[in-house]
Design a protein around this motif. Structure first.
Motif, PDB file in Angstrom:
ATOM      1  N   LEU A  11       0.860  -1.177   0.000  1.00  0.00           N
ATOM      2  CA  LEU A  11       0.000   0.000   0.000  1.00  0.00           C
ATOM      3  C   LEU A  11       0.904   1.238   0.000  1.00  0.00           C
ATOM      4  O   LEU A  11       1.822   1.335   0.819  1.00  0.00           O
ATOM      5  CB  LEU A  11      -0.896  -0.012   1.236  1.00  0.00           C
ATOM      6  N   PRO A  12       0.696   2.172  -0.924  1.00  0.00           N
ATOM      7  CA  PRO A  12       1.591   3.336  -1.011  1.00  0.00           C
ATOM      8  C   PRO A  12       1.672   4.116   0.301  1.00  0.00           C
ATOM      9  O   PRO A  12       0.675   4.265   1.018  1.00  0.00           O
ATOM     10  CB  PRO A  12       0.946   4.196  -2.108  1.00  0.00           C
ATOM     11  N   ASP A  14       1.897   7.164   0.815  1.00  0.00           N
ATOM     12  CA  ASP A  14       1.128   8.403   0.835  1.00  0.00           C
ATOM     13  C   ASP A  14      -0.389   8.173   0.890  1.00  0.00           C
ATOM     14  O   ASP A  14      -1.165   9.116   0.760  1.00  0.00           O
ATOM     15  CB  ASP A  14       1.481   9.285  -0.362  1.00  0.00           C
ATOM     16  N   THR A  15      -0.801   6.938   1.146  1.00  0.00           N
ATOM     17  CA  THR A  15      -2.228   6.642   1.289  1.00  0.00           C
ATOM     18  C   THR A  15      -2.758   7.375   2.524  1.00  0.00           C
ATOM     19  O   THR A  15      -2.169   7.268   3.603  1.00  0.00           O
ATOM     20  CB  THR A  15      -2.466   5.125   1.447  1.00  0.00           C
ATOM     21  N   ASP A  17      -4.496   8.400   5.908  1.00  0.00           N
ATOM     22  CA  ASP A  17      -4.726   7.579   7.099  1.00  0.00           C
ATOM     23  C   ASP A  17      -6.140   7.021   7.158  1.00  0.00           C
ATOM     24  O   ASP A  17      -6.342   5.875   7.541  1.00  0.00           O
ATOM     25  CB  ASP A  17      -4.431   8.378   8.369  1.00  0.00           C
ATOM     26  N   THR A  19      -8.126   6.260   4.717  1.00  0.00           N
ATOM     27  CA  THR A  19      -8.233   5.180   3.724  1.00  0.00           C
ATOM     28  C   THR A  19      -7.501   3.947   4.223  1.00  0.00           C
ATOM     29  O   THR A  19      -8.009   2.822   4.132  1.00  0.00           O
ATOM     30  CB  THR A  19      -7.661   5.636   2.371  1.00  0.00           C
ATOM     31  N   ARG A  20      -6.316   4.144   4.767  1.00  0.00           N
ATOM     32  CA  ARG A  20      -5.517   3.039   5.306  1.00  0.00           C
ATOM     33  C   ARG A  20      -6.287   2.310   6.408  1.00  0.00           C
ATOM     34  O   ARG A  20      -6.370   1.085   6.424  1.00  0.00           O
ATOM     35  CB  ARG A  20      -4.193   3.588   5.833  1.00  0.00           C
ATOM     36  N   MET A  73      -7.269  -5.565   0.220  1.00  0.00           N
ATOM     37  CA  MET A  73      -5.951  -5.020  -0.136  1.00  0.00           C
ATOM     38  C   MET A  73      -5.306  -5.765  -1.307  1.00  0.00           C
ATOM     39  O   MET A  73      -4.138  -5.528  -1.621  1.00  0.00           O
ATOM     40  CB  MET A  73      -5.031  -5.047   1.083  1.00  0.00           C
ATOM     41  N   TRP A  76      -2.733  -4.333  -3.773  1.00  0.00           N
ATOM     42  CA  TRP A  76      -1.433  -3.875  -3.259  1.00  0.00           C
ATOM     43  C   TRP A  76      -0.589  -5.010  -2.690  1.00  0.00           C
ATOM     44  O   TRP A  76       0.458  -4.762  -2.098  1.00  0.00           O
ATOM     45  CB  TRP A  76      -1.637  -2.811  -2.181  1.00  0.00           C
TER      46      TRP A  76
END
Length: 97
Positions: A11-12, A14-15, A17, A19-20, A73, A76
């Motif tokens: 997972l990038p 820069d995702t 928080d 969304t993560r 996920m 990713w």
């Protein structure tokens, strides 16, 4: 069939928080459903990495693929799968009991 499944979450960084967190919650829920269905037998974390090792059971590789692809996920994940076969020593041990 049993499969050893290694996943690394990519997972990038820069995702956002929010969304993560949403993805993590959805991932936990789906993993629980896979466990309840008997597909996910065991799950381990890999210390120091965003990775897991899981023992899965599925009718065939296509069914395993469907189970893994159903994870939120999925897009990713770097996934490595090893099909497992019972060792002759284990078959003999099962006959002794």
């Amino acid at each position: 069939m049993e499969f050893l499944v290694r996943t690394e979450n990519r997972l990038p960084a820069d995702t956002p928080d929010v969304t993560r967190q949403r993805l993590r919650e959805a991932e936990r829920k789906r993993a629980g459903e896979r466990r309840d269905a008997g597909v996910l037998k065991r799950l381990w974390r890999v210390p120091g990495r965003n990775a897991t090792i899981g023992l899965y059971e599925a009718a065939d590789p296509a069914a395993l693929h469907d189970a893994i692809a159903s994870l939120p996920m999925w897009r990713w994940l770097d996934v490595t799968v090893e099909a497992l076969a019972t060792h002759p020593q284990e078959r003999q041990a099962g006959q002794m009991t």
